[in-house]
Write a protein that holds these residues in place. Structure first.
Motif, short mmCIF file in Angstrom:
data_model
loop_
_atom_site.label_atom_id
_atom_site.label_comp_id
_atom_site.label_asym_id
_atom_site.label_seq_id
_atom_site.Cartn_x
_atom_site.Cartn_y
_atom_site.Cartn_z
N LYS A 98 3.17 10.41 0.70
CA LYS A 98 3.59 8.77 0.52
C LYS A 98 1.77 8.93 0.49
O LYS A 98 0.87 9.19 1.82
CB LYS A 98 3.74 8.25 1.91
N ILE A 99 1.10 7.68 0.24
CA ILE A 99 -0.10 7.72 0.12
C ILE A 99 -0.51 6.44 1.24
O ILE A 99 0.25 5.39 1.11
CB ILE A 99 -0.59 6.59 -1.59
N LYS A 100 -1.34 6.65 2.09
CA LYS A 100 -1.83 5.80 3.71
C LYS A 100 -2.83 4.05 2.60
O LYS A 100 -3.20 4.62 1.67
CB LYS A 100 -2.68 6.24 3.83
N THR A 101 -2.28 3.73 2.74
CA THR A 101 -2.87 2.22 2.90
C THR A 101 -3.29 1.58 3.02
O THR A 101 -3.79 2.24 5.13
CB THR A 101 -1.31 0.97 2.60
N THR A 102 -4.13 0.68 3.18
CA THR A 102 -5.54 0.04 4.12
C THR A 102 -5.55 -0.86 4.91
O THR A 102 -3.50 -0.83 4.29
CB THR A 102 -6.33 -0.61 3.33
N LYS A 103 -5.73 -1.27 6.14
CA LYS A 103 -5.67 -2.12 7.03
C LYS A 103 -5.15 -3.94 6.34
O LYS A 103 -3.70 -4.12 6.52
CB LYS A 103 -6.47 -2.43 7.52
N ILE A 104 -6.13 -3.54 5.30
CA ILE A 104 -5.48 -5.32 4.43
C ILE A 104 -4.32 -5.46 3.88
O ILE A 104 -3.74 -6.00 3.89
CB ILE A 104 -6.47 -5.73 3.22
N SER A 105 -3.85 -4.20 2.89
CA SER A 105 -2.69 -3.93 2.12
C SER A 105 -1.21 -3.96 2.79
O SER A 105 -0.25 -4.86 3.25
CB SER A 105 -2.83 -2.86 1.28
#
Length: 247
Positions: A98-105
């Protein structure tokens, strides 16, 4: 789409599915003001939790002669009912990490930004707020085949009556500002009204419109109205403030 199939969907909107989207979209393209078709398209987007739903709601409202009928439809139990989704795990999800999402997302996901707005029967104010245009653009009009620059350069000749009015405005004494310590009854009534109208849906409407200050204020009011959920509302406010600082 056959006539009988379309009538069946109108009578039982819960039967509508993703498979009907292309047919209904084709009907709308041919008949843009076909209100029932647009309402059915809304139902499909709602079921999908599509990011297109919120904007489509505005478009549908603009093509609807009686918005109260539309409001009654989207707040009905039939419209809110979502069919159960079959859980399918693709080969890609099994193999690829799974791709790590950014804090904002992650924050946007926690705030449910982009998710379909769900209104209740008592939230006509929130519904009307969502339908408001976020910005208004002035239209540059030209006459006699002149460019806007040429029109700006031209100064209209004022009549005697207009000149008298201008002199009156310049010479008339200005009204002094009221004392800041005096709180008007109008402001109190407005604040009371805002407190009554504040709902979680209204806060989400402000978020979708990127009116972060208004969203924060709505959650503050909700925190006072529902102290048992004050912790949740405080977390929402913190997330919005992070979005503000990173916009």
């Amino acid at each position: 789409m056959k006539k009988d199939s379309y009538i069946q969907l109108l009578e039982k909107p819960e039967l509508i599915s993703q498979e009907h989207l292309s047919d209904i979209t084709a009907i709308i393209q041919e008949y843009p003001y076909f209100q029932s078709a647009r309402a059915l398209r809304l139902k499909i987007l709602k079921n999908q939790e599509s990011y297109k739903y919120n904007n489509e709601l505005k478009i549908t409202a603009s093509h609807t002669s009686d918005r109260t009928v539309l409001f009654d439809f989207i707040t009905s139990e039939t419209f809110k009912e979502v069919p159960k989704k079959e859980e399918k795990t693709s080969l890609k999800e099994k193999i690829l990490p799974k791709i790590k999402t950014t804090k904002i997302s992650i924050i946007e996901e926690n705030l449910a930004i982009g998710k379909p707005l769900s209104f209740t029967e008592n939230e006509t104010f929130s519904f009307n707020q969502w339908l408001q245009l976020s910005s208004k653009k002035t239209i540059a009009r030209t006459s006699n085949n002149k460019t806007p620059k040429e029109l700006v350069k031209e100064t209209p000749v004022k009549s005697k009556h207009e000149a008298i009015i201008d002199r009156f405005i310049e010479t008339t004494p200005k009204i002094s500002r009221p004392d800041k310590t005096n709180i008007s009854d109008i402001k109190i009534s407005e604040n009371q009204q805002n407190n009554q109208l504040a709902t979680e849906t209204l806060a989400k409407v402000y978020l979708e419109q990127k009116k972060y200050d208004s969203a924060i204020q709505a959650y503050k009011i909700l925190s006072l109205k529902y102290p048992e959920k004050s912790g949740f509302f405080a977390d929402q406010i913190k997330r919005i403030q992070i979005l503000q600082n990173n916009k």
